[in-house]
Design a protein around this motif. Sequence first.
Motif, PDB file in Angstrom:
ATOM      1  N   VAL A   1     112.626 117.994 -56.586  1.00  0.00           N
ATOM      2  CA  VAL A   1     111.915 117.239 -55.544  1.00  0.00           C
ATOM      3  C   VAL A   1     110.561 117.872 -55.268  1.00  0.00           C
ATOM      4  O   VAL A   1     109.532 117.171 -55.168  1.00  0.00           O
ATOM      5  CB  VAL A   1     112.776 117.184 -54.266  1.00  0.00           C
ATOM      6  CG1 VAL A   1     111.951 116.676 -53.091  1.00  0.00           C
ATOM      7  CG2 VAL A   1     113.965 116.269 -54.464  1.00  0.00           C
ATOM      8  N   VAL A   2     110.525 119.199 -55.170  1.00  0.00           N
ATOM      9  CA  VAL A   2     109.257 119.894 -54.951  1.00  0.00           C
ATOM     10  C   VAL A   2     108.318 119.683 -56.138  1.00  0.00           C
ATOM     11  O   VAL A   2     107.112 119.460 -55.973  1.00  0.00           O
ATOM     12  CB  VAL A   2     109.513 121.395 -54.712  1.00  0.00           C
ATOM     13  CG1 VAL A   2     108.210 122.172 -54.667  1.00  0.00           C
ATOM     14  CG2 VAL A   2     110.278 121.596 -53.416  1.00  0.00           C
ATOM     15  N   GLU A   3     108.851 119.731 -57.363  1.00  0.00           N
ATOM     16  CA  GLU A   3     108.024 119.505 -58.550  1.00  0.00           C
ATOM     17  C   GLU A   3     107.467 118.085 -58.571  1.00  0.00           C
ATOM     18  O   GLU A   3     106.292 117.870 -58.916  1.00  0.00           O
ATOM     19  CB  GLU A   3     108.865 119.759 -59.803  1.00  0.00           C
ATOM     20  CG  GLU A   3     108.141 119.533 -61.115  1.00  0.00           C
ATOM     21  CD  GLU A   3     107.056 120.561 -61.372  1.00  0.00           C
ATOM     22  OE1 GLU A   3     106.187 120.297 -62.214  1.00  0.00           O
ATOM     23  OE2 GLU A   3     107.073 121.625 -60.724  1.00  0.00           O
ATOM     24  N   SER A   4     108.276 117.116 -58.195  1.00  0.00           N
ATOM     25  CA  SER A   4     107.807 115.729 -58.172  1.00  0.00           C
ATOM     26  C   SER A   4     106.701 115.536 -57.134  1.00  0.00           C
ATOM     27  O   SER A   4     105.692 114.875 -57.398  1.00  0.00           O
ATOM     28  CB  SER A   4     108.982 114.796 -57.881  1.00  0.00           C
ATOM     29  OG  SER A   4     108.551 113.459 -57.808  1.00  0.00           O
ATOM     30  N   LEU A   5     106.870 116.127 -55.952  1.00  0.00           N
ATOM     31  CA  LEU A   5     105.827 116.015 -54.926  1.00  0.00           C
ATOM     32  C   LEU A   5     104.537 116.697 -55.358  1.00  0.00           C
ATOM     33  O   LEU A   5     103.434 116.195 -55.105  1.00  0.00           O
ATOM     34  CB  LEU A   5     106.328 116.618 -53.608  1.00  0.00           C
ATOM     35  CG  LEU A   5     107.493 115.882 -52.924  1.00  0.00           C
ATOM     36  CD1 LEU A   5     107.931 116.638 -51.688  1.00  0.00           C
ATOM     37  CD2 LEU A   5     107.114 114.460 -52.577  1.00  0.00           C
ATOM     38  N   SER A   6     104.671 117.846 -56.051  1.00  0.00           N
ATOM     39  CA  SER A   6     103.483 118.549 -56.519  1.00  0.00           C
ATOM     40  C   SER A   6     102.738 117.734 -57.569  1.00  0.00           C
ATOM     41  O   SER A   6     101.505 117.648 -57.546  1.00  0.00           O
ATOM     42  CB  SER A   6     103.887 119.911 -57.088  1.00  0.00           C
ATOM     43  OG  SER A   6     102.772 120.594 -57.606  1.00  0.00           O
ATOM     44  N   ARG A   7     103.462 117.121 -58.490  1.00  0.00           N
ATOM     45  CA  ARG A   7     102.806 116.296 -59.507  1.00  0.00           C
ATOM     46  C   ARG A   7     102.140 115.079 -58.887  1.00  0.00           C
ATOM     47  O   ARG A   7     101.026 114.693 -59.285  1.00  0.00           O
ATOM     48  CB  ARG A   7     103.822 115.862 -60.558  1.00  0.00           C
ATOM     49  CG  ARG A   7     104.337 117.010 -61.425  1.00  0.00           C
ATOM     50  CD  ARG A   7     105.241 116.500 -62.518  1.00  0.00           C
ATOM     51  NE  ARG A   7     105.705 117.587 -63.371  1.00  0.00           N
ATOM     52  CZ  ARG A   7     106.489 117.425 -64.440  1.00  0.00           C
ATOM     53  NH1 ARG A   7     106.887 116.201 -64.776  1.00  0.00           N
ATOM     54  NH2 ARG A   7     106.857 118.460 -65.152  1.00  0.00           N
ATOM     55  N   ALA A   8     102.765 114.457 -57.909  1.00  0.00           N
ATOM     56  CA  ALA A   8     102.159 113.301 -57.248  1.00  0.00           C
ATOM     57  C   ALA A   8     100.883 113.707 -56.511  1.00  0.00           C
ATOM     58  O   ALA A   8      99.883 112.978 -56.521  1.00  0.00           O
ATOM     59  CB  ALA A   8     103.162 112.679 -56.273  1.00  0.00           C
ATOM     60  N   ARG A   9     100.884 114.886 -55.884  1.00  0.00           N
ATOM     61  CA  ARG A   9      99.688 115.353 -55.188  1.00  0.00           C
ATOM     62  C   ARG A   9      98.551 115.632 -56.170  1.00  0.00           C
ATOM     63  O   ARG A   9      97.391 115.327 -55.894  1.00  0.00           O
ATOM     64  CB  ARG A   9     100.026 116.619 -54.400  1.00  0.00           C
ATOM     65  CG  ARG A   9      98.879 117.120 -53.519  1.00  0.00           C
ATOM     66  CD  ARG A   9      99.343 118.186 -52.560  1.00  0.00           C
ATOM     67  NE  ARG A   9      99.939 119.307 -53.252  1.00  0.00           N
ATOM     68  CZ  ARG A   9     101.233 119.602 -53.273  1.00  0.00           C
ATOM     69  NH1 ARG A   9     102.088 118.815 -52.616  1.00  0.00           N
ATOM     70  NH2 ARG A   9     101.695 120.653 -53.908  1.00  0.00           N
ATOM     71  N   ARG A  10      98.885 116.208 -57.337  1.00  0.00           N
ATOM     72  CA  ARG A  10      97.843 116.461 -58.338  1.00  0.00           C
ATOM     73  C   ARG A  10      97.275 115.161 -58.887  1.00  0.00           C
ATOM     74  O   ARG A  10      96.074 115.066 -59.144  1.00  0.00           O
ATOM     75  CB  ARG A  10      98.420 117.321 -59.470  1.00  0.00           C
ATOM     76  CG  ARG A  10      98.696 118.760 -59.076  1.00  0.00           C
ATOM     77  CD  ARG A  10      98.854 119.636 -60.298  1.00  0.00           C
ATOM     78  NE  ARG A  10      99.982 119.225 -61.107  1.00  0.00           N
ATOM     79  CZ  ARG A  10     101.201 119.742 -60.989  1.00  0.00           C
ATOM     80  NH1 ARG A  10     101.439 120.684 -60.086  1.00  0.00           N
ATOM     81  NH2 ARG A  10     102.190 119.346 -61.768  1.00  0.00           N
ATOM     82  N   ARG A  11      98.110 114.159 -59.085  1.00  0.00           N
ATOM     83  CA  ARG A  11      97.608 112.865 -59.577  1.00  0.00           C
ATOM     84  C   ARG A  11      96.677 112.214 -58.554  1.00  0.00           C
ATOM     85  O   ARG A  11      95.649 111.651 -58.918  1.00  0.00           O
ATOM     86  CB  ARG A  11      98.788 111.934 -59.886  1.00  0.00           C
ATOM     87  CG  ARG A  11      99.524 112.277 -61.173  1.00  0.00           C
ATOM     88  CD  ARG A  11     100.406 111.131 -61.602  1.00  0.00           C
ATOM     89  NE  ARG A  11     101.452 110.878 -60.629  1.00  0.00           N
ATOM     90  CZ  ARG A  11     102.660 111.404 -60.668  1.00  0.00           C
ATOM     91  NH1 ARG A  11     102.972 112.233 -61.659  1.00  0.00           N
ATOM     92  NH2 ARG A  11     103.578 111.117 -59.767  1.00  0.00           N
ATOM     93  N   ARG A  12      97.038 112.301 -57.277  1.00  0.00           N
ATOM     94  CA  ARG A  12      96.160 111.718 -56.252  1.00  0.00           C
ATOM     95  C   ARG A  12      94.829 112.456 -56.186  1.00  0.00           C
ATOM     96  O   ARG A  12      93.781 111.837 -56.006  1.00  0.00           O
ATOM     97  CB  ARG A  12      96.858 111.762 -54.892  1.00  0.00           C
ATOM     98  CG  ARG A  12      98.004 110.773 -54.751  1.00  0.00           C
ATOM     99  CD  ARG A  12      98.390 110.614 -53.298  1.00  0.00           C
ATOM    100  NE  ARG A  12      98.856 111.878 -52.733  1.00  0.00           N
ATOM    101  CZ  ARG A  12     100.128 112.254 -52.714  1.00  0.00           C
ATOM    102  NH1 ARG A  12     101.060 111.461 -53.224  1.00  0.00           N
ATOM    103  NH2 ARG A  12     100.480 113.405 -52.173  1.00  0.00           N
ATOM    104  N   ALA A  13      94.868 113.786 -56.340  1.00  0.00           N
ATOM    105  CA  ALA A  13      93.615 114.550 -56.312  1.00  0.00           C
ATOM    106  C   ALA A  13      92.731 114.199 -57.504  1.00  0.00           C
ATOM    107  O   ALA A  13      91.516 114.048 -57.375  1.00  0.00           O
ATOM    108  CB  ALA A  13      93.924 116.047 -56.296  1.00  0.00           C
ATOM    109  N   ALA A  14      93.338 114.053 -58.689  1.00  0.00           N
ATOM    110  CA  ALA A  14      92.558 113.689 -59.869  1.00  0.00           C
ATOM    111  C   ALA A  14      91.973 112.285 -59.736  1.00  0.00           C
ATOM    112  O   ALA A  14      90.824 112.031 -60.117  1.00  0.00           O
ATOM    113  CB  ALA A  14      93.429 113.783 -61.121  1.00  0.00           C
ATOM    114  N   LEU A  15      92.742 111.364 -59.157  1.00  0.00           N
ATOM    115  CA  LEU A  15      92.240 109.999 -58.958  1.00  0.00           C
ATOM    116  C   LEU A  15      91.092 109.987 -57.956  1.00  0.00           C
ATOM    117  O   LEU A  15      90.092 109.287 -58.154  1.00  0.00           O
ATOM    118  CB  LEU A  15      93.378 109.106 -58.477  1.00  0.00           C
ATOM    119  CG  LEU A  15      93.050 107.625 -58.284  1.00  0.00           C
ATOM    120  CD1 LEU A  15      92.568 107.018 -59.583  1.00  0.00           C
ATOM    121  CD2 LEU A  15      94.258 106.870 -57.752  1.00  0.00           C
ATOM    122  N   ALA A  16      91.211 110.764 -56.886  1.00  0.00           N
ATOM    123  CA  ALA A  16      90.129 110.824 -55.903  1.00  0.00           C
ATOM    124  C   ALA A  16      88.870 111.435 -56.500  1.00  0.00           C
ATOM    125  O   ALA A  16      87.756 110.979 -56.231  1.00  0.00           O
ATOM    126  CB  ALA A  16      90.585 111.626 -54.685  1.00  0.00           C
TER     127      ALA A  16
END
Length: 308
Positions: free
Chosen positions: A195-210
């Motif tokens: 769960v922590v790994e999934s949240l971390s990957r989602a946060r990195r994807r949002r940062a890259a998109l921004a």
Amino acid sequence: MDLGEILRVLRNRWYIVVPMLVLAIGLGVGTYIVVPPTYSTFTMVSLLNAPEATKAATQGNENPFLSFDASLIATADFLGRRLQSTDTVLQLKNAGITEEYEVALAENAQGPFLTITLKGEDQDHLIASANELARYAGVALDDIQRQNNVAEKNRIKLTQVIPPQKPEMEMKAKLKLVIVAAGGTLAFAFILTFVVESLSRARRRRAALAQAEEIEAPSVSAAATATPDIEGTVVLQLPPTAPAQRPLPPTSIPGPGSDAEKTQRIQMPPRPAATVQKETQPRRPGLSTTYQSNGDRGGQNANRVNGS
């Protein structure tokens, strides 16, 4: 997700896996120490024919162990079900038999034998409860026959064949609790890690998109900007266009019939002074003769001088 990816995630999230692993081991050991052991024992009883039925079957012999008919097996099954009823369990619990028990026909038996199995934590109390349960089975059998107006000489009797055995520790129930405590903690750690790994990957994807949107925003604003007008319309300000270039003057292009398209100018070095000049016109010093080659004249001397 393959095994390599799972191991990589567990290795990267070691700060979650290691503490939870230590907690799981601690819970397992603590459960094994805190939970008291469970013991089990059993006793066996048998139903015996009535005195009158024994005399009739053995021709006057009153030994009840010489006659076991099929009716006794059915009566034993009926008695076992009666002992496991809800009312009987509550009555025995009020009498002090707090252990769990089970009554069933003996396996591979050819007679009316009932096996009574008890489980508890106190060994001495377990043996006492087994004896009391065997005695109560005889009382219950006699009450059933008396309620059905069976004469004393025709009543079936009950005897204890095997006394309560020495209680043995039941490791299965204790190990089950240990596995539940330790295994449940490990499963929770596994789920929490991913769960922590999934949240971390989602946060990195949002940062890259921004970041990508921030890079594209200046180019879009430089192409065209919009400002609101007083009346509510939108005026688009386009970038200034390059100034128009003046047209170049037309160059003289020789016609298709002229000799310029077929003329090749060749510059020859000046001849030495001793060379006899055959040209009719006088030559100026320092100038060379120019030849004209085309398809019609075959490279003849055009009597042209450089610079002409």
